[in-house]
Design an enzyme around this catalytic site. Structure first.
Site, mmCIF file in Angstrom:
data_model
loop_
_atom_site.group_PDB
_atom_site.id
_atom_site.type_symbol
_atom_site.label_atom_id
_atom_site.label_comp_id
_atom_site.label_asym_id
_atom_site.label_seq_id
_atom_site.Cartn_x
_atom_site.Cartn_y
_atom_site.Cartn_z
ATOM 1 N N GLU A 30 0.921 -1.126 0.063
ATOM 2 C CA GLU A 30 -0.072 0.202 -0.024
ATOM 3 C C GLU A 30 0.928 1.156 0.036
ATOM 4 O O GLU A 30 2.236 1.049 0.379
ATOM 5 C CB GLU A 30 -0.912 0.053 1.325
ATOM 6 C CG GLU A 30 -1.985 -1.027 1.327
ATOM 7 C CD GLU A 30 -2.795 -0.845 2.544
ATOM 8 O OE1 GLU A 30 -2.100 -0.224 3.459
ATOM 9 O OE2 GLU A 30 -3.895 -1.496 2.622
ATOM 10 N N HIS A 36 -6.044 2.339 5.777
ATOM 11 C CA HIS A 36 -5.287 2.026 6.838
ATOM 12 C C HIS A 36 -4.758 3.031 7.588
ATOM 13 O O HIS A 36 -4.286 3.888 6.840
ATOM 14 C CB HIS A 36 -4.284 0.833 6.269
ATOM 15 C CG HIS A 36 -4.975 -0.502 6.166
ATOM 16 N ND1 HIS A 36 -4.359 -1.544 5.340
ATOM 17 C CD2 HIS A 36 -5.978 -1.201 6.472
ATOM 18 C CE1 HIS A 36 -5.104 -2.702 5.582
ATOM 19 N NE2 HIS A 36 -6.212 -2.318 6.195
#
Length: 290
Positions: free
Chosen positions: A209, A247
């Site tokens: 990510e 996140h």
């Protein structure tokens, strides 16, 4: 051998009697995992659907011989639950809990220094060795036994990658969700080392990510050490700088942590890049058919 867990692994659930813990403990047991104990202070001597409950992790370990704990404890108490499991000297602790304060995880990291226990998570889906042992919240039905290792910061994208692999006849050796928080336990390099040494893993899918430098560090390690081919996808390519996406660890700051920077590092290491999550399975299938 299997990476970290197999059909013989004995597992303790911390937070078993809560809704989340009871639901997923039941699902893991139905998959075939050995869920041998639960920890719920004040409920020692009771049981959950035949699984004995204990007041402490140490008591549960001594009574059952368990070597792994999975944690579904709410965020304000999860760090203490991790440290209790580490203090009991388990081999592996998996924390599913999302939303643990960063300061709490700083204390956990300091507490774990010099100890042998491995932590996976927090804020992760867990780990599965297909058709042997599932410890976590992932849907077991999409997994198929095979030789592709999967490691991911994203739970949802883990499931997407696994489904694509299974649809293409590519089973998995072990799938590890390492979580997307800024401070976690096991990282990409830890997992890549395990897969690199595992004779039952032939290739690896690595899902990263935006945010942080974990993927760039993994790329350096892959370039220097990895003997097996890797396919990688980086989530969050369209995220604007400074915007947190999903996140807690997925945030670009100071020009670092962009998807392009991560892709450049991975390509330089010889990693096969999937630019869309829909390409992960096809890229691995192409790689394996060369």
């Amino acid at each position: 051998m299997s990476v970290l867990v197999n059909k013989h692994t004995k597992i303790i659930t911390q937070g078993m009697t809560g809704k989340t813990g009871s639901f997923h403990t039941r699902a893991c047991r139905e998959y075939g995992s050995q869920m041998v104990a639960g920890v719920s202070p004040g409920k020692a001597g009771q049981n959950f659907e035949g699984i004995p409950l204990f007041n402490t992790v140490r008591d549960a370990k001594e009574a059952t011989g368990a070597t792994v704990s999975i944690i579904y404890v709410p965020p304000p108490f999860a760090a203490d639950a991790i440290m209790e499991a580490v203090d009991a000297d388990l081999d592996l602790v998996i924390c599913i809990t999302e939303g643990i304060p960063v300061l709490d995880m700083l204390k956990v990291n300091a507490f774990m220094q010099g100890r042998r226990t491995r932590l996976i998570g927090p804020n992760c889906p867990g780990i599965i060795t297909p058709e042997e042992c599932k410890i976590g919240i992932m849907p077991g039905s999409i997994h198929k036994k095979g030789d592709v290792g999967v490691v991911s910061r994203s739970g949802t994208l883990t499931y997407e990658a696994v489904f694509q692999l299974t649809q293409r006849g590519l089973g998995q050796s072990t799938c590890i969700g390492i979580g997307g928080d800024p401070l976690n336990g096991t990282n990409f390099i830890d997992c890549l080392k395990l897969f690199n040494e595992d004779p039952e893993t032939a290739s690896v899918v690595m899902i990263g990510e935006i945010g942080g430098t974990a993927e760039e560090e993994a790329a350096d390690w892959i370039k220097a050490n990895m003997k097996k081919p890797v396919v990688s996808f980086i989530a969050g390519a369209s995220a604007p700088p400074g915007r947190r996406m999903g996140h807690a660890g997925a945030i670009i700051s100071g020009g670092e942590g962009t998807a392009e920077a991560k892709y450049a590092a991975l390509e330089a290491a010889g990693v096969v890049i999937a630019r869309s999550p829909a390409e992960i399975g096809d890229k691995m299938a192409e790689l394996r058919n060369r």
